[in-house]
Design a protein around this motif. Structure first.
Motif: not given
Length: 448
Positions: A1-10, A26-33, A35-37
């Motif tokens: 979520m932090t990564e997406i917020r940062s991309r919106i802010a940038a 999930a694959q790009a960030m190497k986390v579980s599905v 977590t992304v949901v």
């Protein structure tokens, strides 16, 4: 979520941008599905994104306000150029600033400024209250014309425009020549505010390794061929932060490459009055065809007097004047008049002779004090304020800077100057701000 917020802010994710699918994210960030949901659900609840049935998730709302700290790679605040500048500008008088970029007040031309202010107070009221012309104070531009001619740069007064500072000069040039996404070459390392300003213009910054005689020409040529840059920004006199000097051979090779590639060069000449032996000027070799020269007087006369200049080919100056009016209107007539009076004051030349002598002595003393700590100069500059120094093997400049900051000492770690973040073992020292014994005590404690 932090990564997406940062991309919106940038502003990498603008309103209407479709986010990657849950599985792809999930694959790009190497986390579980799951977590992304959960992250997408939270962002939806905040109103940052919205789901469109059968289509996916999209960014909504107005464009995020520009936050320079979110543009580019995420940097530790100890090496973030904006943070380093703010630490130097906002700290009180008790804080020592060997990492700042300016001389102490008693090294500047205070007596000349006071004389200029007294003379100006007795002059016409328009000098105190009126707008300047679009190109700026005619008398100062004529003075600069003669000054440039002394460096071998032929420019009419109509080819010189005054600005509020050297930084504003670069900002106007970027507005004039660049579009978001363009590539700009800088030296690696280079003056760290170049990075911050180029971020604001949303261009891609690419560093070229700097050598004791100028940029690495082979790497420069490779970057030009591969990335088709629009602009190259550099110092030709005393290089910041390394203190190196451009050689005539390197200058000629750079100009040949620039001409072949249609590349514009911005030459920052702010250190001219600190030189003991003048270095080659790209603008002199080029005749202001592809080279734009800029400068200011904040390092020698007063940082409170915001006054700089741009020297360029006539057609470009005309367009830059329009941009200046659109962004700052008339410019600073008062500051330009004070600067002119100070520069033409009978004491200015003697003042700078004394400054150069003091700098040479303080350079020697600083090198001597750093040597027992295992901190060594990359080179010993011919002149100027700065020592670009290497730390003992394996020591990290950002960690040293953080440790010293707790003791009231502001340092400038190498990666603040390096676009490639390849200078983690370097610090830049301003020798005029490095006379206090507490600087070296703090360094010794941090290195222990």
């Amino acid at each position: 979520m932090t990564e997406i917020r940062s991309r919106i802010a940038a502003r990498l994710y603008l309103p209407g941008t479709r986010l990657p699918s849950v599985r792809a994210q999930a694959q790009a960030m190497k986390v579980s599905v799951s977590t992304v949901v959960e992250a997408y659900d939270r962002l939806s609840a905040e109103g940052a994104i919205a789901a469109r049935p059968g289509s996916g998730f999209y960014v909504v709302g107005p464009v995020a306000p520009l936050a320079l700290a979110h543009l580019g790679p995420s940097l530790d605040r100890a090496i973030d150029p904006l943070w380093v500048s703010r630490q130097s500008l906002e700290s009180d008088a008790s804080v020592l600033k060997p990492g700042c970029g300016w001389m102490p007040p008693d090294w500047l031309y205070e007596t000349g400024v006071r004389r200029a202010l007294r003379a100006l107070a007795r002059g016409p009221v328009a000098e105190l209250t009126d707008y300047a012309t679009s190109l700026g104070h005619p008398g100062l531009r004529q003075f600069l014309q003669r000054r440039l001619a002394g460096a071998g740069i032929e420019a009419g007064a109509e080819q010189i425009m005054l600005t509020e500072s050297g930084t504003q000069a670069i900002d106007l040039i970027c507005r004039f020549l660049l579009e978001p996404g363009d590539t700009v070459l800088v030296d690696d390392p280079c003056y760290f505010n170049f990075h911050a300003l180029l971020k604001a213009h949303r261009v891609r910054t690419l560093g070229v390794p700097y050598t004791p005689t100028g940029p690495d020409v082979e790497r420069f040529e490779a970057a030009v061929q591969e990335h088709s840059p629009r602009l190259y920004i550099t110092n030709s006199g005393i290089h910041n932060p390394t203190g190196a000097t451009l050689s005539p051979v390197t200058a000629h090779r750079l100009l040949t490459l620039a001409d072949r590639a249609g590349l514009v060069i911005v030459e920052d000449d702010i250190w001219a009055d600190f030189e003991t032996t003048p270095a080659p000027r790209l603008a002199a070799f080029d005749g202001l065809s592809r080279v734009i020269q800029i400068g200011s007087f904040s390092k020698t006369i007063s940082a409170s007097l915001r006054c700089g200049y741009i020297a360029a080919q006539p057609g470009w100056i005309d367009n830059l004047a329009d941009l200046k009016i659109a962004t700052t209107f008339g410019g600073g007539r008062f500051a330009a008049e004070v600067v002119l009076l100070a520069l033409t004051d009978s004491g200015y030349r003697k003042h700078m002779e004394m400054v150069r002598q003091r700098l040479a002595e303080q350079m020697r003393k600083t090198i001597t004090r750093l040597e027992p700590l295992g901190i060594t100069p990359w080179l010993v500059p011919r002149a100027g304020l700065y020592l670009w120094c290497q730390l003992p093997e394996g020591r990290d400049a950002a960690a040293i800077a953080q440790s010293c900051l707790k003791g009231g000492v502001v340092l400038a770690p190498g990666n603040a100057f390096s676009p490639s973040l390849s200078a983690g073992g370097f610090l830049r020292f301003n020798v005029t701000q490095s006379s206090d014994e507490r600087v070296f005590t703090a360094l010794a404690r941090a290195l222990a």
